[in-house]
Enzyme design. Sequence first.
Site, PDB file in Angstrom:
ATOM      1  CG  ASN A  98     -33.796  46.446  31.534  1.00  0.00           C
ATOM      2  OD1 ASN A  98     -33.935  47.520  32.123  1.00  0.00           O
ATOM      3  ND2 ASN A  98     -32.629  45.853  31.414  1.00  0.00           N
ATOM      4  CD  GLU A 481     -16.568  54.642  46.472  1.00  0.00           C
ATOM      5  OE1 GLU A 481     -17.317  55.352  45.799  1.00  0.00           O
ATOM      6  OE2 GLU A 481     -16.776  53.427  46.676  1.00  0.00           O
ATOM      7  CD  GLU A 488     -23.553  52.785  47.309  1.00  0.00           C
ATOM      8  OE1 GLU A 488     -24.299  52.686  46.337  1.00  0.00           O
ATOM      9  OE2 GLU A 488     -22.316  52.680  47.211  1.00  0.00           O
TER      10      GLU A 488
HETATM   11  C1  F6R Z   1     -21.922  52.662  44.191  1.00  0.00           C
HETATM   12  C2  F6R Z   1     -22.120  52.053  42.893  1.00  0.00           C
HETATM   13  C3  F6R Z   1     -22.535  52.925  41.765  1.00  0.00           C
HETATM   14  C4  F6R Z   1     -21.838  52.476  40.461  1.00  0.00           C
HETATM   15  C5  F6R Z   1     -22.374  53.279  39.271  1.00  0.00           C
HETATM   16  C6  F6R Z   1     -21.666  52.905  37.982  1.00  0.00           C
HETATM   17  O1  F6R Z   1     -21.488  51.732  45.130  1.00  0.00           O
HETATM   18  O2  F6R Z   1     -21.977  50.875  42.738  1.00  0.00           O
HETATM   19  O3  F6R Z   1     -22.275  54.272  42.032  1.00  0.00           O
HETATM   20  O4  F6R Z   1     -20.463  52.655  40.613  1.00  0.00           O
HETATM   21  O5  F6R Z   1     -23.750  53.050  39.138  1.00  0.00           O
HETATM   22  O6  F6R Z   1     -21.863  51.564  37.679  1.00  0.00           O
HETATM   23  P1  F6R Z   1     -20.934  50.821  36.638  1.00  0.00           P
HETATM   24  O7  F6R Z   1     -19.565  50.762  37.229  1.00  0.00           O
HETATM   25  O8  F6R Z   1     -21.546  49.465  36.462  1.00  0.00           O
HETATM   26  O9  F6R Z   1     -20.941  51.639  35.370  1.00  0.00           O
END
Ligand code: F6R
Length: 609
Positions: A98, A481, A488
């Site tokens: 990964n 948002e 998306e």
């Molecule tokens: C959109 C979405 C992404 C996450 C971003 C941050 O629906 O889910 O834009 O918000 O990749 O991810 P985290 O919150 O896990 O740091």
Amino acid sequence: MCGIIGIAGTQDAAPQLVEALRRLEYRGYDSAGIATLVEGRIERRRSPGKLTQLDRVLQQKPLGGRTGIGHTRWATHGAPTESNAHPHASRRVALVHNGIIENFRELRSALIAKGHHFESETDTEVAVHLVTDLLDQGLAPVEAAREAVRQLTGAYALAMIFAGHEGLVVGARKGSPLAVGYGDVEAYLGSDAFALAPFTHRVAYLDDGDVVVLHGPKVEIFDSAGQPVQRQIRMTTASAGLVDKAGYRHFMAKEIHEQPEVIAHTLAHYLDPSALVVQLREPEVIEVLRHASRLTISACGTAFYAGLIGKYWFERLARLAVEADVASELRYREPVYPAGGVALFISQSGETADTLAALRDAKASGQTTIAVVNVPESSIAREADIVLPTFAGPEIGVASTKAFTCQLSVLAALAIAAGRARGVIEPDREHALVASLLEIPRHIVEFMTQEETVEALGGDLAKARDVLYLGRGVNFPLAMEGALKLKEISYIHAEGYAAGEMKHGPIALIDENVPVIVLAPHDTWFEKTVSNMQETMARGGKVILISDVAGIAAAGEAAYANIPVPAVDPTFAPLLYAVPVQMLAYYMALAKGTDVDQPRNLAKSVTVE
Ligand code: F6R
């Protein structure tokens, strides 16, 4: 993003590997595979597409063996084909990865010059040949793995098995998360505790630079200097039951509907409902915010938009100077951090590479760091000075919904606490604000009765090629948002704008084919937003107004459609208005027939930059 599993086991590994991979599906992936040792030989099965396709391959060609590794791949180097799917293998080693190996080109050229033959377009395969080369030079498996890891640059997590070495699994972590699971007779590696939950709840997280060796149930960990180390074993709270859709068609729908409950749960951690005050169980944060010279907020994607809404709250309620930027910019743009500054990072997964790097940078620059996270054992939670948890529960849909509103809940409570601490908010105002926040879950439940209206509208608007979202003040970040959510999951192009910016450019896009979603509670700025609506409608734009009864009445008959929501304190409107925005995106995507929970090209946990 890619998911890893490794098992040094005593029973048939293949079903366990696939079960764990299924629990990593939520991260997003486009191919999958497993490898085991069968009578000492490496055997593997791989498939492009989803795990159901790998299941089919395994039905046709079952795989035995008790020691194995598995992987869900989110393509970075090379298309999602079978030959690019992990595990990658030679006759001596099989490996899953990964992250990104940054120096793979140099290493590959050197290995090709030595006679190695590459079968895939991945950066990962270089690690296979490197380890094989070192084994061929006479190094034992663990030494070969350690030496290979020393030569790799980039951010990665690796797990490998070796031909002829039953019960041996070696893992390494640099940048990408890797957890070790301690069983009674078996040991495991996994990208997160959730993957390991069916097997064990005793989990340790590796530090950057660690190499871990599983010999059956025995676990040895070495730090980056090669010294044996112990990493704290924690009892995780990850549930062993597969999170299911509870009768909903998609995880996203379930997660949208869970919001009243998880917001209430999150607010319960931060608010005292009888005294109507913010009651932080992390009291040190009060002193930190009282004396903060400036607050820097950073995150990625949806979490960043939560942070932008937080900026409005901290400025208005606590008169605290706030700077907000996406983590991928903040980490590289050499920001000027003031003495006595506080930096707040927001992340659902707690593993987002850019957010983690920005946090480290802010910490190194002397800022007190606060993390608002949903996964308490995550890297961001472990590295921040102060952790403020959200209680959204596992979010499986790739598009963030309930994590976003839980992040907003924490930020709202924190802004009120900061306002009190900085002498901006009097007790009466605090009581009123807390009372408004506590009413949000009930208002969301009330709004849910409008679901059929939103569904019908979603079907109607799904033909659009472009959609604009407009909002003012706290609703401007929510407009962005909303646009992100729509693009998306439905692949419809969408943009969010500050309503007042329309006539400075975007209005040129307006015609009868462009729906314009206006987020406008009946607040101080309502009239101004209505003027922006009029400008849009005068050019044939189809306005969909999301507002309360007073707002819809004041706007008159002109809108193409209205989505009525209950009246709430406009300060906290984004917590409620997020729900119709998510629902509309969901129903538009549903009408288009896209893969709502796992949209193309997207990953749930973005552990590469
Ligand atoms: C959109 C979405 C992404 C996450 C971003 C941050 O629906 O889910 O834009 O918000 O990749 O991810 P985290 O919150 O896990 O740091």
